[in-house]
Structures are given as structure tokens and as C-alpha cells.
Design a protein around this motif. Structure first.
Motif, PDB file in Angstrom:
ATOM      1  N   VAL A 157      33.560  26.813  60.277  1.00 46.36           N
ATOM      2  CA  VAL A 157      33.690  28.141  59.665  1.00 46.36           C
ATOM      3  C   VAL A 157      35.090  28.721  59.863  1.00 46.36           C
ATOM      4  N   VAL A 158      35.377  29.747  59.066  1.00 45.13           N
ATOM      5  CA  VAL A 158      36.596  30.538  59.274  1.00 45.13           C
ATOM      6  C   VAL A 158      36.247  31.664  60.249  1.00 45.13           C
ATOM      7  N   ASP A 159      37.077  31.834  61.250  1.00 40.09           N
ATOM      8  CA  ASP A 159      36.945  32.989  62.148  1.00 40.09           C
ATOM      9  C   ASP A 159      38.185  33.853  61.936  1.00 40.09           C
ATOM     10  N   TYR A 160      38.028  34.935  61.196  1.00 43.37           N
ATOM     11  CA  TYR A 160      39.211  35.716  60.802  1.00 43.37           C
ATOM     12  C   TYR A 160      39.935  36.369  61.982  1.00 43.37           C
ATOM     13  N   LYS A 161      39.292  36.416  63.151  1.00 48.45           N
ATOM     14  CA  LYS A 161      39.999  36.957  64.322  1.00 48.45           C
ATOM     15  C   LYS A 161      41.282  36.174  64.584  1.00 48.45           C
ATOM     16  N   ASP A 162      41.303  34.903  64.133  1.00 49.51           N
ATOM     17  CA  ASP A 162      42.471  34.053  64.394  1.00 49.51           C
ATOM     18  C   ASP A 162      43.528  34.146  63.297  1.00 49.51           C
ATOM     19  N   TRP A 163      43.335  35.065  62.349  1.00 47.06           N
ATOM     20  CA  TRP A 163      44.307  35.242  61.259  1.00 47.06           C
ATOM     21  C   TRP A 163      44.944  36.621  61.323  1.00 47.06           C
ATOM     22  N   GLN A 164      44.700  37.355  62.397  1.00 41.35           N
ATOM     23  CA  GLN A 164      45.153  38.749  62.471  1.00 41.35           C
ATOM     24  C   GLN A 164      45.447  39.142  63.914  1.00 41.35           C
ATOM     25  N   ILE A 165      46.002  40.357  64.104  1.00 43.89           N
ATOM     26  CA  ILE A 165      46.355  40.820  65.459  1.00 43.89           C
ATOM     27  C   ILE A 165      45.114  41.287  66.240  1.00 43.89           C
ATOM     28  N   PRO A 166      44.331  42.228  65.711  1.00 44.19           N
ATOM     29  CA  PRO A 166      43.194  42.695  66.524  1.00 44.19           C
ATOM     30  C   PRO A 166      42.074  41.675  66.552  1.00 44.19           C
ATOM     31  N   LEU A 167      41.104  41.911  67.389  1.00 49.46           N
ATOM     32  CA  LEU A 167      39.892  41.088  67.362  1.00 49.46           C
ATOM     33  C   LEU A 167      38.947  41.663  66.307  1.00 49.46           C
ATOM     34  N   GLY A 168      38.613  42.932  66.468  1.00 51.22           N
ATOM     35  CA  GLY A 168      37.623  43.551  65.576  1.00 51.22           C
ATOM     36  C   GLY A 168      38.150  43.721  64.163  1.00 51.22           C
ATOM     37  N   ARG A 169      37.228  43.672  63.216  1.00 55.88           N
ATOM     38  CA  ARG A 169      37.635  43.886  61.821  1.00 55.88           C
ATOM     39  C   ARG A 169      36.474  44.461  61.029  1.00 55.88           C
ATOM     40  N   ARG A 170      36.799  45.275  60.042  1.00 53.12           N
ATOM     41  CA  ARG A 170      35.794  45.940  59.221  1.00 53.12           C
ATOM     42  C   ARG A 170      35.374  45.054  58.060  1.00 53.12           C
ATOM     43  N   PHE A 171      34.349  45.491  57.362  1.00 52.05           N
ATOM     44  CA  PHE A 171      33.825  44.757  56.198  1.00 52.05           C
ATOM     45  C   PHE A 171      34.575  45.267  54.953  1.00 52.05           C
ATOM     46  N   ARG A 172      35.892  44.998  54.920  1.00 54.11           N
ATOM     47  CA  ARG A 172      36.716  45.580  53.860  1.00 54.11           C
ATOM     48  C   ARG A 172      36.530  44.898  52.511  1.00 54.11           C
ATOM     49  N   SER A 173      36.078  43.632  52.563  1.00 57.28           N
ATOM     50  CA  SER A 173      35.945  42.918  51.289  1.00 57.28           C
ATOM     51  C   SER A 173      34.912  43.576  50.377  1.00 57.28           C
ATOM     52  N   LEU A 174      33.970  44.338  50.972  1.00 58.66           N
ATOM     53  CA  LEU A 174      32.977  45.030  50.145  1.00 58.66           C
ATOM     54  C   LEU A 174      33.649  45.948  49.127  1.00 58.66           C
ATOM     55  N   LYS A 175      34.736  46.610  49.586  1.00 65.63           N
ATOM     56  CA  LYS A 175      35.426  47.561  48.694  1.00 65.63           C
ATOM     57  C   LYS A 175      36.045  46.830  47.517  1.00 65.63           C
ATOM     58  N   LEU A 176      36.731  45.747  47.827  1.00 62.02           N
ATOM     59  CA  LEU A 176      37.419  44.998  46.775  1.00 62.02           C
ATOM     60  C   LEU A 176      36.411  44.354  45.821  1.00 62.02           C
ATOM     61  N   TRP A 177      35.336  43.888  46.392  1.00 59.71           N
ATOM     62  CA  TRP A 177      34.257  43.276  45.593  1.00 59.71           C
ATOM     63  C   TRP A 177      33.671  44.300  44.626  1.00 59.71           C
ATOM     64  N   MET A 178      33.426  45.498  45.157  1.00 59.16           N
ATOM     65  CA  MET A 178      32.887  46.585  44.329  1.00 59.16           C
ATOM     66  C   MET A 178      33.859  46.930  43.207  1.00 59.16           C
ATOM     67  N   VAL A 179      35.139  47.025  43.560  1.00 61.32           N
ATOM     68  CA  VAL A 179      36.151  47.388  42.559  1.00 61.32           C
ATOM     69  C   VAL A 179      36.175  46.336  41.450  1.00 61.32           C
ATOM     70  N   LEU A 180      36.192  45.071  41.838  1.00 61.77           N
ATOM     71  CA  LEU A 180      36.274  44.006  40.829  1.00 61.77           C
ATOM     72  C   LEU A 180      35.008  43.976  39.974  1.00 61.77           C
ATOM     73  N   ARG A 181      33.859  44.186  40.593  1.00 59.48           N
ATOM     74  CA  ARG A 181      32.603  44.095  39.831  1.00 59.48           C
ATOM     75  C   ARG A 181      32.316  45.339  39.010  1.00 59.48           C
ATOM     76  N   LEU A 182      32.565  46.513  39.595  1.00 52.71           N
ATOM     77  CA  LEU A 182      32.184  47.736  38.882  1.00 52.71           C
ATOM     78  C   LEU A 182      33.190  48.137  37.804  1.00 52.71           C
ATOM     79  N   TYR A 183      34.423  47.644  37.895  1.00 61.47           N
ATOM     80  CA  TYR A 183      35.394  47.943  36.822  1.00 61.47           C
ATOM     81  C   TYR A 183      35.600  46.743  35.903  1.00 61.47           C
ATOM     82  N   GLY A 184      35.638  45.546  36.470  1.00 58.46           N
ATOM     83  CA  GLY A 184      35.914  44.380  35.637  1.00 58.46           C
ATOM     84  C   GLY A 184      37.403  44.242  35.382  1.00 58.46           C
TER      85      GLY A 184
END
Ligand code: PLP
Length: 521
Positions: free
Chosen positions: A348-375
Motif C-alpha cells: 500500500v501507499v502510506d502518505y505519511k512518507d510523502w509529507q512533513i507531518p504524520l497526520g493528514r486530513r481527508f482532503r481528496s473528498l473536496k477535489l472529488w466532489m468538485v470534479l464530480r459535481l461540476y464536471g
């Protein structure tokens, strides 16, 4: 106990429903009335401490009381980035889709540092960044199916920092850790200061961060010849060039560095090539603007901020790399308390190893919503509309002989300035004039624009990019600028009869700048 708040539990579905509705109503009303607020907050420093108590309440208060304070005490101290009259810096879009994604992300509130901590968060991020990567026609190597992939960072500054660390360590593995002091980074004097900050954090000697000079002869783009010369010189004195940053849409004037040539130079010197398209990257989902990314195929990493001009509420900065292992080798840790089967088996990908902090939010939901709800089509038209409005503004400026356009416009940023009276050609004087104009315009509260310096010239920047901006707002902004310019130009000199008492008629093309015809309303 103050009425209403006492019964609020940490989390209760029905209370969330009730208070959530109240809060959504509050925010919706805010947007409904957003034009009525002065776009740039007009408060004095320290205003808030005088309005709020100096300690937290012992007993709960009601939501209504808090919202009343937001209305009367907080909003006056807010600069309204979502106002249609906001033209400053670069935009930070919100949208209904982005807002809904933000609510969902806050609602789920997981901390997705490793795949196991919420598999959907990691996998959705990979999928959505592949979607966006394909929209931008990034090469296959940047997608998650190969050795690379995308990751959401909090900001373009974090993006450049993590790739700089990856590049630094990759180089040090080859030349030895003791060579840190010899490593050299290259950008231009137009590269965002995030590069310099990244160097400071990464332990690159300040004198080894080369911000090469640009000028109007290249429209402030980085010249490959100057980069080559600097690199050759540094090699000749025993230094080790390792990182080059090109920009698509610089912060001052939205110029585009010549990616192909820069990539070639980086490659032939074994350097990492990063492309920062924090603002202008969004526009490149339109086929007619994709040309500005030509050459990105040869880059090692690419970044654009979906939270700037892509209707995705702050924060959401998309970074792609070709070699994810380079990032992981720099940023990975593997403490006992985080060990799990999926990570250990490298499945699996562990995104903690691609960034400075350990914790991370579920930010992809926003981008997913934008792409799906606007097209995609709607998103493309949204961007095109802003660019067209900027073109319209540029035409207005170009037709008024009291102003000049300072740099060519490619996207939705117009750089311009008020010309000094005929007998005053001193830069210092004209800089002061434009500074005064900026102050005057912004203190009306009707628009907010910012400035930069190009070739030492104080330059005004107007960026179209707020989601609610329409043609009528541009007309109003231009009127404010014209009126304030008129007042400024006339006040000291009117008695001498040197200047017209009313704004000159449009139709005169000043300063040799080729203006396009004024579009019909
Ligand atoms: N790069 C460019 C070209 C920018 O214009 C900006 C900000 O406007 C940044 C980087 C920094 O962005 P962030 O605030 O996401 O770090």
C-alpha cells in the motif's frame, strides 16, 4: 449557565443536525450579502482584543451568542477572499462542492497517515490525483500506476520543500553527506519565495540558493542561457548543482518559464527539475492553455494548487512525482507503534512518507466532489470566463492613456500602472503615485488589489479569480481605479491646468501597447 449552550454534547447526531443547519444558514447568508462588506478589512491592528473578554467562559454559551459575535466582531476583521471584488494576490476559491467536501471531511474526521488508518482516504487520493493528472495531460510516469504518483499537500510551499528534500538526499546518497554545503539550487528572481524558505529548512546554504535575474526582455521568464552559465560557473568552482525550479504562472506577473529548455539543462547536469504551477496549473485543463505545460514531461515533479483557482476550498495542493521512492527515502519513518501488515508487506501507499507531518486530513473528498459535481466542461468554462474577464479589464486599461500595461497577460492576471504626469518621469515619483493609488483604491473597501515590483517599478496587479466575479464587478473595479486616479492626478496639478478635469475618452491606445478592441457588453 447561559441559555442554549449548556446541553451541547461532544457529538450528538440530532444536535449536529440542528446546529449544522443553523451554521449552513449563517454561511449561506454570508455569501448572499458578501458584496456588502468592505472587501479589505478596514480594522486597526489589535482591534479584537478590545472587543472580546480576556478569558474563556467557564460556562457554555449559546451558538446564537457566538454567531452574533461573529457577525459584529469577527466579520469586520475579515478580508473577504470570496467577495467578487477580491482581485488580490492569487485567488483561494471556495465553492458549494468544495464546501460540501469540507463538511464531509470534517464529519468523518479521520487521520489518514497510513493506508490502514482509512484505506478509502489513501485510495481516493490516488484515484483523484490520477484523474486530475490525466486532465492536465501529465505524462504516465506521474500517475500512480507507475513508479510515481500524486499526493495532496497543504500548500505549494510544502510541495517544493518535500521535493527539495528528496532531491537533496538523492544527491547526497551519490556524493556523500559531507557535501551538503556544496549543493546549489536554482530558480529566478520571480520564483516564489517558497523556494527560498524550502532551502532555509533543508539546510542549503543561503548563498547557494541562486535566484537568477530576469527582465522585461524575456517577459520576466528565466533565461536558459543564464541558468546554463550559472551552473557551469558553479561546477567550475567545485559546487554541486542539484535542483532547478521552473514556474508556470509566476506570482508577480504570471509569466511562464521555458520548461523544455530548463528540463534539458537539469537533465544534462543530473539535477531534479520541479515545476511550480500553483496558480496557472488550473487553466491548463483547457486544451488551449495546455501548451504552457509543454516540457513538464521532462520534469521530476509538478505542483498546482487546487485551492487557488479550481473551486476546491483551502487547503488542497496537488503534487505529482515521477519517483515516489525518492520522497519516501527522505521522509519515511517506521516506528513500532505504526507497524501493520499492509505497510510491512509493501502492498500500500502510506502518505505519511510523502509529507512533513504524520497526520493528514481527508482532503481528496473536496477535489472529488468538485470534479464530480461540476464536471470537466464546467470547470474549463469557469476558468475561461475569468480569463476573458481579465482580457476585458486589460482592454479597459489599454484604452486609457493615463495607464499602461506592464507585462503581457497570459491567464487572469493583469499587471498595470498609472503613468506619472508628463513632466515627471522619475521612477521614484511614479512608484509613489501607484502606491498612493493602491492605498486609495483599497481604502474604499470596494475592491482589493495588490502590487508587485517589476524591473523596480511599483506595479499594480488585478487577478480575476473569485468564483462570484462577473463583468459588472470588473466595470465597477475599473471605475474605482479611474476615479481614484483622477483624484490623485488632478489634486496637486489641477491649478496649473496640466491635466484634464475629467477622465479622457476611451479609444486612445497609450504607450505603444497594442490593445484589443473593447468587447461589447
Ligand atoms: N508558487 C506560486 C507561483 C504562487 O503564486 C504561490 C502563492 O501565491 C505559491 C507558490 C505559494 O503557495 P502556498 O501558499 O500554497 O504555499
Amino acid at each position: 449557565m447561559d441559555g442554549g449552550g449548556g446541553g451541547l454534547k461532544p457529538m450528538d447526531s440530532e444536535q449536529l443536525r440542528e446546529y449544522g443547519h443553523q451554521m449552513v444558514d449563517f454561511v449561506a447568508d454570508y455569501y448572499k450579502n458578501i458584496e456588502n462588506y468592505p472587501v479589505l478589512s478596514q480594522v486597526e491592528p489589535g482591534y479584537l482584543v478590545k472587543l472580546l473578554p480576556d478569558a474563556a467562559p467557564n460556562q457554555p454559551e449559546s451558538l446564537q451568542r457566538v454567531l452574533d459575535d461573529v457577525q459584529s466582531k469577527i466579520l469586520p476583521g475579515v478580508t473577504h477572499w470570496q467577495s467578487p471584488n477580491f482581485y488580490a494576490y492569487y485567488p483561494a476559491n471556495s465553492s458549494v462542492a468544495g464546501f460540501l467536501g469540507e463538511i464531509l471531511s470534517a464529519g468523518i474526521n479521520m487521520v489518514g497517515f497510513s493506508w490502514i488508518t482509512s484505506p478509502a482516504a489513501t485510495e481516493l487520493e490516488m484515484i483523484v490525483l490520477d484523474w486530475l493528472g490525466k486532465l492536465l495531460k501529465l505524462p504516465q510516469e506521474f500517475l500512480s500506476s507507475g513508479h510515481g504518483g500524486g499526493v495532496i499537500q497543504g500548500s505549494a510551499s510544502e510541495a517544493v520543500l518535500v521535493v527539495l528534500l528528496a532531491a537533496r538526499d538523492k544527491t547526497l546518497r551519490m556524493v556523500g553527506k559531507s557535501a551538503l554545503g556544496k549543493l546549489v539550487v536554482y530558480g529566478s528572481d520571480q520564483t516564489h519565495s517558497a523556494l527560498q524558505k524550502a532551502c532555509q529548512i533543508a539546510g542549503i546554504h543561503p548563498e547557494n540558493c541562486r535566484l537568477l535575474k530576469t527582465d522585461s526582455s524575456t517577459d520576466y521568464a528565466l533565461s536558459p542561457e543564464i541558468v546554463s552559465e550559472a551552473i557551469s560557473h558553479d561546477i567550475s568552482i567545485g559546487l554541486i548543482p542539484f535542483f532547478l525550479c521552473g514556474t508556470v504562472g509566476t506570482t508577480s506577473s504570471a509569466t511562464v518559464d521555458p520548461l523544455y529548455s530548463l528540463a534539458k539543462i537539469a537533465k544534462s547536469n543530473g539535477m531534479w527539475f520541479h515545476v511550480d504551477a500553483a496558480y496557472a496549473g488550473s487553466a491548463c485543463i483547457c486544451p488551449e492553455y495546455r501548451k504552457y505545460l509543454d516540457g513538464v514531461e521532462e520534469a521530476d515533479s509538478f505542483n498546482m494548487n487546487a485551492h487557488k483557482w479550481f473551486l476546491t476550498n483551502f487547503d488542497c495542493s496537488a503534487l505529482w512525482v515521477k519517483d515516489r521512492n525518492a520522497l519516501i527515502q527522505s521522509l519515511s519513518t517506521n516506528p513500532e507503534f505504526l507497524k501493520n501488515k499492509a505497510s510491512q508487506a509493501n502492498l500500500v501507499v502510506d502518505y505519511k512518507d510523502w509529507q512533513i507531518p504524520l497526520g493528514r486530513r481527508f482532503r481528496s473528498l473536496k477535489l472529488w466532489m468538485v470534479l464530480r459535481l461540476y464536471g470537466v466542461e464546467n470547470l474549463q468554462n469557469y476558468l475561461r470566463n475569468h480569463i476573458e474577464l481579465a482580457r476585458y479589464f486589460q482592454v479597459c486599461v489599454g484604452q486609457d492613456p493615463r495607464f499602461e500595461i506592464v507585462a503581457p497577460r497570459k491567464f487572469s492576471l493583469v499587471c498595470f500602472r498609472l503613468l506619472p504626469p508628463v513632466d515627471d518621469n522619475e521612477t521614484r515619483g511614479s512608484n509613489k503615485l501607484n502606491q498612493d493609488l493602491l492605498e486609495a483604491v483599497n481604502s474604499t473597501g470596494r475592491v482589493f488589489i495588490t502590487h508587485t515590483a517589476l524591473s523596480g517599478m511599483y506595479t499594480l496587479r488585478l487577478v480575476v479569480g473569485a468564483p462570484l466575479t462577473e463583468r459588472r464587478h470588473i466595470d465597477a473595479a475599473w471605475k474605482v481605479l479611474q476615479d481614484e486616479a483622477f483624484t490623485l492626478l488632478c489634486s496637486p496639478l489641477q491649478e496649473n491646468g496640466n491635466l484634464p478635469k475629467s477622465p479622457p475618452p476611451i479609444g486612445f491606445f497609450g504607450n505603444g501597447f497594442k490593445a484589443e478592441p473593447l468587447p461589447q457588453k
